[in-house]
Design an enzyme around this catalytic site. Structure first.
Site, PDB file in Angstrom:
ATOM      1  N   SER A   1       4.569   2.757   7.750  1.00 42.93           N
ATOM      2  CA  SER A   1       4.193   1.635   6.886  1.00 42.93           C
ATOM      3  C   SER A   1       5.366   1.191   6.024  1.00 42.93           C
ATOM      4  CB  SER A   1       3.026   2.036   5.983  1.00 42.93           C
ATOM      5  OG  SER A   1       1.863   2.253   6.744  1.00 42.93           O
TER       6      SER A   1
ATOM      7  N   HIS B   1       0.820  -1.213   0.000  1.00 42.21           N
ATOM      8  CA  HIS B   1       0.000   0.000   0.000  1.00 42.21           C
ATOM      9  C   HIS B   1       0.856   1.265   0.000  1.00 42.21           C
ATOM     10  CE1 HIS B   1       0.343  -0.010   4.553  1.00 42.21           C
ATOM     11  NE2 HIS B   1       0.372   1.288   4.335  1.00 42.21           N
TER      12      HIS B   1
ATOM     13  N   ASP C   1       0.300  -7.497   1.604  1.00 44.13           N
ATOM     14  CA  ASP C   1       0.713  -6.105   1.750  1.00 44.13           C
ATOM     15  C   ASP C   1       2.228  -5.962   1.808  1.00 44.13           C
ATOM     16  OD1 ASP C   1       0.384  -3.395   1.891  1.00 44.13           O
ATOM     17  OD2 ASP C   1       0.045  -3.336   4.060  1.00 44.13           O
TER      18      ASP C   1
ATOM     19  N   GLY D   1       3.217   6.662   7.965  1.00 42.04           N
ATOM     20  CA  GLY D   1       4.600   6.903   7.566  1.00 42.04           C
ATOM     21  C   GLY D   1       5.516   5.787   8.004  1.00 42.04           C
TER      22      GLY D   1
END
Length: 647
Positions: A280, A165, A195, A278
């Site tokens: 992630s 993502h 992900d 952030g």
């Protein structure tokens, strides 16, 4: 009458308190005697606080005496005798001595050894995190600084893990490192369901980067310290990561997919380390500095402006390892599905009574293998199942096409005890991510990764001439001796006792057979294709000369052979014969291969095994076709005369 002011002194100076205070070191410091002025030739910095007056000093001396008596009882020999003031019978401390005594009392409960250990431990932690900071990256799908996430370098050649993502399907990205530099990167592969995405730095001016070691998320324990690194809220414009510390709050958590991307955290690590927007794609490290997860989900309260509330999730590194080679091969990864659903059931006493199959898709691999409604799941891949979530965690961490083993208990009419059954089949793909056709591997990147892989394999100098001896156990109980000899693209197979063996040879255009009685004849076409296709593929893997004889030699991802995660390379010769070659990333040696039969099924041949008994088996059903033992492989020259047809 108005009071006259003394000339030369301001009202501020006249009202300023007079006094001094004592630093913990014992140094006396003038307190606000003059604002920015000098006293006794020394400049006194402005100090904000209350001055020590006469009563304060008397109180401090009294407290110091009490501390001194406590020290004399608890730490004999640890201090020198203190003289008494004239006219008093109790020892006293000076102002500096009072502070020293107070500091000693604070450390009394720990001891000198503990005081020495703590700074050393802190120093090790600081050095560890400083080293790990060099491996953390800021990832920008667009212009640097205009939104993005984090990542972590896992290989010195510049491979970077991040969240899907964060990257999306953007082919070109920018990556900022903690030294303030920005480097171009390309997107290799994506795992939308998990992900995860894999990038590679492609800066022509730099070829080596600091990398984080991969850990084992299955070995984590609750309460173990962990560190989350990344760039939350884009706070660090110089790309130096923010570090938050926490503990492992939960392991093997299952989080359902949400949103249009169906992001599924099937096996994740829960932590209370702060994970904010952030973070992630950033790393989660254990206390030894090993990568155990990729941060991706956080718990937020809307009224706090998306600030973490102490619940965060990271995709486990053990799950990512199952997809890592597919990502490097520029693939879009798919997680496996049973094409069946299960649910928890309870007994008459209200206690959990197991996990039961409540739906099976007709025509699915599981249904064809024999799975039926009402079957109670006992184990999956050898691990006993405790609950529905436990089963889903084990299932969703595996890629599609992985061969699995499922054991169930089935109630059969007329039998008192349930019958235990075991099914082996391949998982089917669970769709997730971009629409069909939106993601396609870049042929140039695939070719580059293949060249890099082949260079690693050939650098280990695999022999081009070798012999393999083994004892073969067939399903009917027969035992045979087999010897396989290779000389480049030539192959010779001997089966049977020496002197009475059957010999089969393929050597270029030659393909002949000699039976146990010595009769010569041509090799049957099916057997010729099997041996010739394997010989050409093995020769192409070992040398560039052999590669030129193939029409395709391509890195296609990863698989599992004899319990080891391996590279999968597809080979195709000029006759169109396909082979899948399995190579160990650790030893860079061939550990097995697979070939199709004329009936269309694939046969998998193991060259290694954890129990020393490699097998030849049906690649889909797992049916064992033969078992080998006493395997001996030697690299030695093979005379050309062994491959020539006798007259």
């Amino acid at each position: 009458m108005k009071r006259r002011r003394r000339p030369g002194r301001s009202p501020w100076q006249r009202r300023a308190p007079r006094g001094e205070f004592v630093r913990p070191s014992g140094e006396r410091v003038c307190f606000a005697r003059r604002r920015g002025g000098e006293r006794d030739g020394q400049r006194s910095p402005p100090v904000h606080g209350r001055a020590l007056g006469r009563n304060d000093r008397s109180r401090a001396r009294g407290n110091a005496a009490v501390l001194a008596r406590a020290l004399s009882r608890s730490l004999p020999g640890a201090h020198r005798a203190l003289p008494a003031r004239p006219g008093q019978g109790r020892p006293t401390l000076s102002r500096g001595g009072a502070c020293v005594a107070f500091a000693l009392c604070l450390g009394m409960g720990h001891g000198a050894a503990a005081q020495e250990r703590m700074p050393a431990a802190e120093e090790r932690q600081v050095r560890l995190l400083e080293r790990l900071s060099h491996t953390v990256a800021a990832v920008f799908p667009g212009e640097p600084g205009a939104g993005g996430g984090s990542g972590v370098i896992i290989d010195p050649r510049g491979y970077v893990l991040t969240n899907f993502h964060v990257s999306g399907v953007k082919r070109r990205l920018w990556v900022g490192l903690d030294d303030g530099t920005i480097h171009p990167a390309v997107l290799l592969g994506i795992d939308p369901g998990g992900d995860v995405a894999l990038l590679k730095l492609v800066d022509p001016e730099r070829s080596e980067y600091p990398a984080a070691p991969l850990g084992d998320s299955d070995a984590l324990r609750l309460g173990e310290p962990v560190y989350a690194l990344g760039n939350p809220f884009l706070l660090a414009e110089d790309f130096r990561p923010t570090i938050t510390q926490g503990v492992v709050s939960g392991i093997h958590r299952y989080r359902d997919g949400t949103g249009s991307a169906e992001l599924l955290y099937g096996d994740c690590v829960q932590t209370d380390a702060s994970i904010n927007p952030g973070n992630s794609g950033g790393p989660l490290f254990d206390g030894r500095g090993r990568l155990v997860g990729i941060n991706g989900l956080g718990g937020f309260r809307p009224d706090r402006g998306r600030v973490n509330v102490g619940v965060g999730f990271a995709a486990s590194i053990e799950q990512i390892k199952n997809f890592l080679y597919d990502l490097r091969a520029c693939r879009q990864c798919y997680h496996g599905t049973l094409n069946a659903t299960v649910r928890d059931v309870t007994g008459a006493d209200g206690r959990p009574a197991g996990v039961v199959v409540d739906a099976v898709v007709r025509g699915s691999n599981a249904e064809r293998a024999g799975l039926r409604l009402g079957d109670r799941v006992l184990s999956f891949e050898g691990e006993r199942i405790r609950s529905q979530n436990h089963f889903l965690t084990l299932l969703t961490r595996l890629p599609a096409r992985r061969r699995v083993r499922l054991r169930v208990a089935r109630t059969v009419e007329g039998e008192v005890e349930p019958r235990e059954l075991e099914f082996v089949f391949r998982l089917q793909p669970l769709w997730a991510g971009p629409i069909q056709g939106e993601w396609r591997p870049d042929p140039r990147l695939v070719a580059a990764e293949t060249r890099s892989l082949l260079a690693e394999i050939r650098a280990s100098r695999p022999p081009d001439q070798w012999v393999r001896e083994e004892q073969v156990l067939l399903p009917d109980g027969r035992r045979l001796r087999r010897v396989v000899r290779a000389r480049g693209p030539w192959l010779r197979v001997e089966v049977g006792a020496p002197g009475a063996e059957t010999v089969e040879v393929v050597a270029g255009d030659l393909a002949w057979r000699r039976d146990a009685k010595g009769a010569l004849g041509p090799l049957p076409p099916e057997r010729r294709d099997e041996l010739a296709g394997t010989a050409e593929a093995l020769h192409g893997l070992r040398s560039s000369e052999g590669e030129n004889r193939l029409t395709r030699l391509e890195f296609t991802g990863g698989d599992r052979v004899a319990g080891e995660r391996v590279w999968r390379i597809e080979a195709r010769d000029r006759a169109g014969r396909r082979r899948l070659l399995y190579v160990s990333p650790a030893s860079k040696r061939l550990v097995g291969y697979a070939y199709p039969t004329p009936e269309g099924r694939w046969v998998e041949v193991e060259w290694i095994s954890s129990d020393g008994r490699p097998r030849r088996l049906d690649a889909d059903s797992g049916e064992v076709l033969e078992t080998c033992s006493e395997v001996v492989v030697r690299a030695e020259p093979q005379p050309a005369s062994l491959f020539e047809r006798p007259e």
